[in-house]
Design a protein around this motif. Structure first.
Motif, PDB file in Angstrom:
ATOM      1  N   ARG A 130      -6.989  -0.943 -18.197  1.00  0.00           N
ATOM      2  CA  ARG A 130      -8.312  -0.493 -17.757  1.00  0.00           C
ATOM      3  C   ARG A 130      -8.136   0.438 -16.566  1.00  0.00           C
ATOM      4  N   GLU A 131      -8.196   1.717 -16.871  1.00  0.00           N
ATOM      5  CA  GLU A 131      -7.985   2.726 -15.835  1.00  0.00           C
ATOM      6  C   GLU A 131      -9.154   2.737 -14.876  1.00  0.00           C
ATOM      7  N   PRO A 132      -8.939   2.787 -13.586  1.00  0.00           N
ATOM      8  CA  PRO A 132      -7.645   2.824 -12.923  1.00  0.00           C
ATOM      9  C   PRO A 132      -7.241   1.501 -12.271  1.00  0.00           C
ATOM     10  N   GLU A 133      -7.873   0.382 -12.664  1.00  0.00           N
ATOM     11  CA  GLU A 133      -7.642  -0.816 -11.847  1.00  0.00           C
ATOM     12  C   GLU A 133      -6.629  -1.825 -12.346  1.00  0.00           C
ATOM     13  N   VAL A 134      -6.334  -1.902 -13.641  1.00  0.00           N
ATOM     14  CA  VAL A 134      -5.397  -2.941 -14.096  1.00  0.00           C
ATOM     15  C   VAL A 134      -4.566  -2.465 -15.280  1.00  0.00           C
ATOM     16  N   TYR A 135      -3.290  -2.801 -15.194  1.00  0.00           N
ATOM     17  CA  TYR A 135      -2.356  -2.572 -16.294  1.00  0.00           C
ATOM     18  C   TYR A 135      -1.535  -3.856 -16.409  1.00  0.00           C
ATOM     19  N   ALA A 136      -1.559  -4.474 -17.600  1.00  0.00           N
ATOM     20  CA  ALA A 136      -0.874  -5.758 -17.758  1.00  0.00           C
ATOM     21  C   ALA A 136      -0.243  -5.843 -19.139  1.00  0.00           C
TER      22      ALA A 136
ATOM     23  N   ALA B   6       1.111   3.525 -17.013  1.00  0.00           N
ATOM     24  CA  ALA B   6       0.838   3.672 -18.442  1.00  0.00           C
ATOM     25  C   ALA B   6       1.870   4.555 -19.145  1.00  0.00           C
ATOM     26  N   ASP B   7       2.637   5.347 -18.382  1.00  0.00           N
ATOM     27  CA  ASP B   7       3.689   6.202 -18.941  1.00  0.00           C
ATOM     28  C   ASP B   7       4.962   5.371 -19.086  1.00  0.00           C
ATOM     29  N   VAL B   8       5.054   4.631 -20.172  1.00  0.00           N
ATOM     30  CA  VAL B   8       6.137   3.652 -20.348  1.00  0.00           C
ATOM     31  C   VAL B   8       7.530   4.269 -20.202  1.00  0.00           C
ATOM     32  N   PRO B   9       7.870   5.376 -20.878  1.00  0.00           N
ATOM     33  CA  PRO B   9       9.229   5.915 -20.719  1.00  0.00           C
ATOM     34  C   PRO B   9       9.560   6.311 -19.277  1.00  0.00           C
ATOM     35  N   GLY B  10       8.537   6.663 -18.499  1.00  0.00           N
ATOM     36  CA  GLY B  10       8.747   7.062 -17.112  1.00  0.00           C
ATOM     37  C   GLY B  10       9.223   5.940 -16.204  1.00  0.00           C
ATOM     38  N   TRP B  11       9.056   4.692 -16.631  1.00  0.00           N
ATOM     39  CA  TRP B  11       9.478   3.566 -15.786  1.00  0.00           C
ATOM     40  C   TRP B  11      10.962   3.645 -15.426  1.00  0.00           C
ATOM     41  N   ALA B  12      11.778   4.117 -16.326  1.00  0.00           N
ATOM     42  CA  ALA B  12      13.219   4.209 -16.056  1.00  0.00           C
ATOM     43  C   ALA B  12      13.516   5.215 -14.946  1.00  0.00           C
ATOM     44  N   ASP B  13      12.565   6.093 -14.642  1.00  0.00           N
ATOM     45  CA  ASP B  13      12.756   7.096 -13.591  1.00  0.00           C
ATOM     46  C   ASP B  13      12.426   6.570 -12.195  1.00  0.00           C
ATOM     47  N   TRP B  14      11.613   5.507 -12.097  1.00  0.00           N
ATOM     48  CA  TRP B  14      11.220   5.044 -10.768  1.00  0.00           C
ATOM     49  C   TRP B  14      11.446   3.550 -10.533  1.00  0.00           C
ATOM     50  N   PHE B  15      11.709   2.795 -11.577  1.00  0.00           N
ATOM     51  CA  PHE B  15      11.955   1.358 -11.406  1.00  0.00           C
ATOM     52  C   PHE B  15      13.456   1.133 -11.580  1.00  0.00           C
ATOM     53  N   PRO B  16      14.202   0.959 -10.479  1.00  0.00           N
ATOM     54  CA  PRO B  16      15.668   0.939 -10.554  1.00  0.00           C
ATOM     55  C   PRO B  16      16.265  -0.079 -11.529  1.00  0.00           C
ATOM     56  N   GLN B  17      15.625  -1.218 -11.746  1.00  0.00           N
ATOM     57  CA  GLN B  17      16.186  -2.230 -12.647  1.00  0.00           C
ATOM     58  C   GLN B  17      15.951  -1.908 -14.117  1.00  0.00           C
ATOM     59  N   VAL B  18      15.048  -0.986 -14.406  1.00  0.00           N
ATOM     60  CA  VAL B  18      14.744  -0.620 -15.796  1.00  0.00           C
ATOM     61  C   VAL B  18      15.749   0.427 -16.262  1.00  0.00           C
TER      62      VAL B  18
ATOM     63  N   VAL C  29      -1.218   6.472  -9.777  1.00  0.00           N
ATOM     64  CA  VAL C  29      -0.415   5.253  -9.923  1.00  0.00           C
ATOM     65  C   VAL C  29      -0.656   4.648 -11.306  1.00  0.00           C
ATOM     66  N   PHE C  30      -1.916   4.589 -11.726  1.00  0.00           N
ATOM     67  CA  PHE C  30      -2.216   4.039 -13.048  1.00  0.00           C
ATOM     68  C   PHE C  30      -1.536   4.863 -14.139  1.00  0.00           C
ATOM     69  N   ARG C  31      -1.619   6.177 -14.052  1.00  0.00           N
ATOM     70  CA  ARG C  31      -0.974   7.030 -15.065  1.00  0.00           C
ATOM     71  C   ARG C  31       0.531   6.763 -15.127  1.00  0.00           C
ATOM     72  N   ALA C  32       1.155   6.544 -13.972  1.00  0.00           N
ATOM     73  CA  ALA C  32       2.595   6.255 -13.952  1.00  0.00           C
ATOM     74  C   ALA C  32       2.897   4.917 -14.621  1.00  0.00           C
TER      75      ALA C  32
ATOM     76  N   GLU D 152       0.851  -1.189   0.000  1.00  0.00           N
ATOM     77  CA  GLU D 152       0.000   0.000   0.000  1.00  0.00           C
ATOM     78  C   GLU D 152       0.881   1.229   0.000  1.00  0.00           C
ATOM     79  N   ILE D 153       0.490   2.199  -0.844  1.00  0.00           N
ATOM     80  CA  ILE D 153       1.217   3.461  -0.909  1.00  0.00           C
ATOM     81  C   ILE D 153       0.229   4.613  -0.775  1.00  0.00           C
ATOM     82  N   SER D 154       0.751   5.800  -0.505  1.00  0.00           N
ATOM     83  CA  SER D 154      -0.111   6.951  -0.231  1.00  0.00           C
ATOM     84  C   SER D 154      -0.664   7.619  -1.487  1.00  0.00           C
ATOM     85  N   ALA D 155      -0.102   7.348  -2.639  1.00  0.00           N
ATOM     86  CA  ALA D 155      -0.549   7.994  -3.877  1.00  0.00           C
ATOM     87  C   ALA D 155      -1.937   7.506  -4.284  1.00  0.00           C
ATOM     88  N   PRO D 156      -2.746   8.385  -4.877  1.00  0.00           N
ATOM     89  CA  PRO D 156      -4.074   7.963  -5.327  1.00  0.00           C
ATOM     90  C   PRO D 156      -4.004   7.002  -6.514  1.00  0.00           C
TER      91      PRO D 156
END
Length: 156
Positions: free
Chosen positions: A80-86, A38-50, A33-36, A25-29
């Protein structure tokens, strides 16, 4: 050497021979979280292994590179915003893999979000055996990534 994986659907998450599930659980709405996700290039900014991430096929796919040299060409199979990204891995250089789906399920948790990530996979017997010790490393990577994402969204 890159090889093509078996095309599987979202139902594979429930039937895969190997499944790793992490929840936090995190504090962000939920919507943020879903927008983050879905923002594929942004993954390199917050996912250390990417190390690199880019959207392909008009946003219907992803090209992902990880630390250590693993590469994945993926197809987004649910957004399917905002519940699933796969997404499903279609091509990878990971030896022995035959099918991979990763699902991110989001649910409201108070004013924040409950994030559940499932890594579902199948492969050769040697690959499936190798996935057992990988579980702890994936759990740590998930915790680190979601913590970094929470910080990033709080600063926005």
């Amino acid at each position: 050497m890159a090889h093509r994986l078996r095309p599987v659907g979202l139902d594979f998450v429930g039937i895969a021979p190997v499944r790793h599930v992490c929840v936090r659980e995190i504090s962000a709405p939920v919507e943020a979280v879903f927008r983050a996700l879905a923002d594929v290039p942004g993954w390199a900014d917050w996912f250390p292994q990417v190390t690199a991430a880019r959207a392909i096929d008009d946003g219907k796919g992803r090209d992902i590179r990880l630390m250590g040299g693993a590469r994945f060409r993926e197809a987004v199979i649910a957004a399917r915003e905002p519940e699933v990204y796969a997404y499903r891995v279609d091509v990878t250089n990971v030896p022995g893999a035959r099918a991979i789906v990763e699902e991110w399920r989001l649910a409201p948790a108070g004013t924040g979000t409950r994030v559940r990530w499932t890594f579902a996979t199948d492969g050769t017997a040697a690959y499936r055996l190798a996935m057992k010790p990988v579980r702890a490393a994936q759990a740590k990577a998930f915790r680190d990534a979601v913590t970094a994402l929470e910080r990033r969204l709080a600063a926005a």
